[in-house]
Design an enzyme around this catalytic site. Sequence first.
Site, PDB file in Angstrom:
ATOM      1  CB  ILE A  55     -12.311   3.905   1.576  1.00 30.93           C
ATOM      2  CG1 ILE A  55     -12.339   3.010   2.820  1.00 30.93           C
ATOM      3  CG2 ILE A  55     -13.654   3.914   0.854  1.00 30.93           C
ATOM      4  CD1 ILE A  55     -12.555   1.524   2.560  1.00 30.93           C
ATOM      5  CE  LYS A  80      -5.578   6.196   9.160  1.00 28.91           C
ATOM      6  NZ  LYS A  80      -4.983   5.677  10.414  1.00 28.91           N
ATOM      7  CD  GLU A 109      -3.543  -1.718   3.093  1.00 31.33           C
ATOM      8  OE1 GLU A 109      -3.745  -0.782   3.899  1.00 31.33           O
ATOM      9  OE2 GLU A 109      -3.855  -1.660   1.895  1.00 31.33           O
ATOM     10  CG  ASP A 110      -2.237   2.920   6.329  1.00 30.24           C
ATOM     11  OD1 ASP A 110      -2.474   2.384   5.221  1.00 30.24           O
ATOM     12  OD2 ASP A 110      -2.662   4.038   6.643  1.00 30.24           O
ATOM     13  CB  SER A 122      -1.835   2.776  -3.833  1.00 28.68           C
ATOM     14  OG  SER A 122      -2.555   3.950  -3.481  1.00 28.68           O
ATOM     15  CB  ALA A 123      -7.456   2.526  -3.211  1.00 27.20           C
ATOM     16  CB  THR A 173      -0.275  10.538   1.218  1.00 32.62           C
ATOM     17  OG1 THR A 173       0.236   9.216   1.195  1.00 32.62           O
ATOM     18  CG2 THR A 173       0.588  11.451   0.378  1.00 32.62           C
ATOM     19  NE  ARG A 230      -9.986  11.005  -6.258  1.00 27.39           N
ATOM     20  CZ  ARG A 230      -9.360  11.285  -7.398  1.00 27.39           C
ATOM     21  NH1 ARG A 230      -9.963  12.021  -8.324  1.00 27.39           N
ATOM     22  NH2 ARG A 230      -8.128  10.853  -7.624  1.00 27.39           N
ATOM     23  CE  LYS A 275      -5.725  -1.209  -0.924  1.00 34.63           C
ATOM     24  NZ  LYS A 275      -4.627  -0.379  -0.419  1.00 34.63           N
ATOM     25  CG  ASP A 300      -1.733   1.195   1.389  1.00 34.88           C
ATOM     26  OD1 ASP A 300      -2.343   1.603   0.390  1.00 34.88           O
ATOM     27  OD2 ASP A 300      -1.797   1.764   2.497  1.00 34.88           O
ATOM     28  CG  LEU A 301       1.701   5.628  -1.924  1.00 37.42           C
ATOM     29  CD1 LEU A 301       3.216   5.493  -1.926  1.00 37.42           C
ATOM     30  CD2 LEU A 301       1.237   6.269  -3.244  1.00 37.42           C
ATOM     31  CG  ASP A 302      -2.162   7.262  -0.029  1.00 36.70           C
ATOM     32  OD1 ASP A 302      -1.289   8.070  -0.346  1.00 36.70           O
ATOM     33  OD2 ASP A 302      -3.101   6.931  -0.785  1.00 36.70           O
TER      34      ASP A 302
HETATM   35  C1  G6P Z   1      -5.844   5.437  -0.702  1.00 32.68           C
HETATM   36  C2  G6P Z   1      -6.060   6.252   0.542  1.00 32.68           C
HETATM   37  C3  G6P Z   1      -7.487   6.748   0.627  1.00 32.68           C
HETATM   38  C4  G6P Z   1      -7.879   7.435  -0.681  1.00 32.68           C
HETATM   39  C5  G6P Z   1      -7.729   6.453  -1.830  1.00 32.68           C
HETATM   40  C6  G6P Z   1      -8.083   7.093  -3.181  1.00 32.68           C
HETATM   41  O1  G6P Z   1      -6.410   4.180  -0.514  1.00 32.68           O
HETATM   42  O2  G6P Z   1      -5.773   5.489   1.699  1.00 32.68           O
HETATM   43  O3  G6P Z   1      -7.580   7.655   1.701  1.00 32.68           O
HETATM   44  O4  G6P Z   1      -9.215   7.901  -0.620  1.00 32.68           O
HETATM   45  O5  G6P Z   1      -6.387   6.020  -1.881  1.00 32.68           O
HETATM   46  O6  G6P Z   1      -7.148   8.095  -3.456  1.00 32.68           O
HETATM   47  P1  G6P Z   1      -7.259   9.136  -4.666  1.00 32.68           P
HETATM   48  O7  G6P Z   1      -5.915   9.820  -4.631  1.00 32.68           O
HETATM   49  O8  G6P Z   1      -7.489   8.352  -5.901  1.00 32.68           O
HETATM   50  O9  G6P Z   1      -8.385  10.043  -4.343  1.00 32.68           O
HETATM   51 MG    MG Z   2      -2.991   3.155   3.373  1.00 37.80          MG
END
Ligand code: G6P
Ligand code: MG
Length: 223
Positions: free
Chosen positions: A51, A49, A175-176, A120-121, A21, A53, A151, A13-15
């Site tokens: 989920i 987290k 993951e976080d 990453s989502a 972020t 956008r 997710k 995962d990234l964020d």
């Molecule tokens: C990640 C983050 C979420 C965010 C999602 C979509 O999973 O943890 O907080 O809503 O990505 O990100 P985006 O940059 O596409 O809005």
């Molecule tokens: Mg995350």
Amino acid sequence: MTKFADIKGFVFDLDGVITDTSVLHGNAWHQLADSLGVSWNDDLANGLKGISRMDSLEMILKAGHKENDYNQEQKVALATQKNDNYVAEVNKMTPANILPGMKAFLDDLRAKGYQLSLASASKNAPRVLDKLQLADYFPKVVDPANLTHGKPDPEIYTKGAQVLNLDPAQCIGVEDAAAGVQAINAAGEVSLGIGDAHELAAADMVFADTASVTLENIAKKLG
Ligand code: G6P
Ligand code: MG
């Protein structure tokens, strides 16, 4: 049970894992929630987290009992407003925003021949990797635009193993978010959670912070 010696790849995962972020996403959603008159709290923030956008926007509107107050076009405009604020913050990022120990961990993984992919989502993931100067580490990125389910559905982690030509059982997902740990488990990968042990209780192993995520510590936990 997967043994450490079976592991060949890591699906990241990234964020909130590689960089903080998740705080920037949270701030931008908080700002939007305030402007809509939806009250903000930690449970809502944590539940967002991982989920996507549009699903995040739906969760916020539902929390304020406003899910029927906007049509699709208006919802897209609200999500775009949040994203514009988020991207403005991302554009200020530098490699100094990589979370403690993560660069060293990625270097170690690369040096030892593990394969890496990104699950990453976020549609902003390529921009974030670029700002952190980590794009080279992740030639294999699952594109969230091509996913049917977000997710906690396993799809993104299943694809994260597929792009590496590995069996899910040969991968550790990192993951976080609770929704992300659920996705990793359902994909049949080993789940490594970073953060609150209670929140991430479903993970196969939990580390309190990124600095303690090392191959040595993973080997100790996996045996
Ligand atoms: C990640 C983050 C979420 C965010 C999602 C979509 O999973 O943890 O907080 O809503 O990505 O990100 P985006 O940059 O596409 O809005
Ligand atoms: Mg995350």
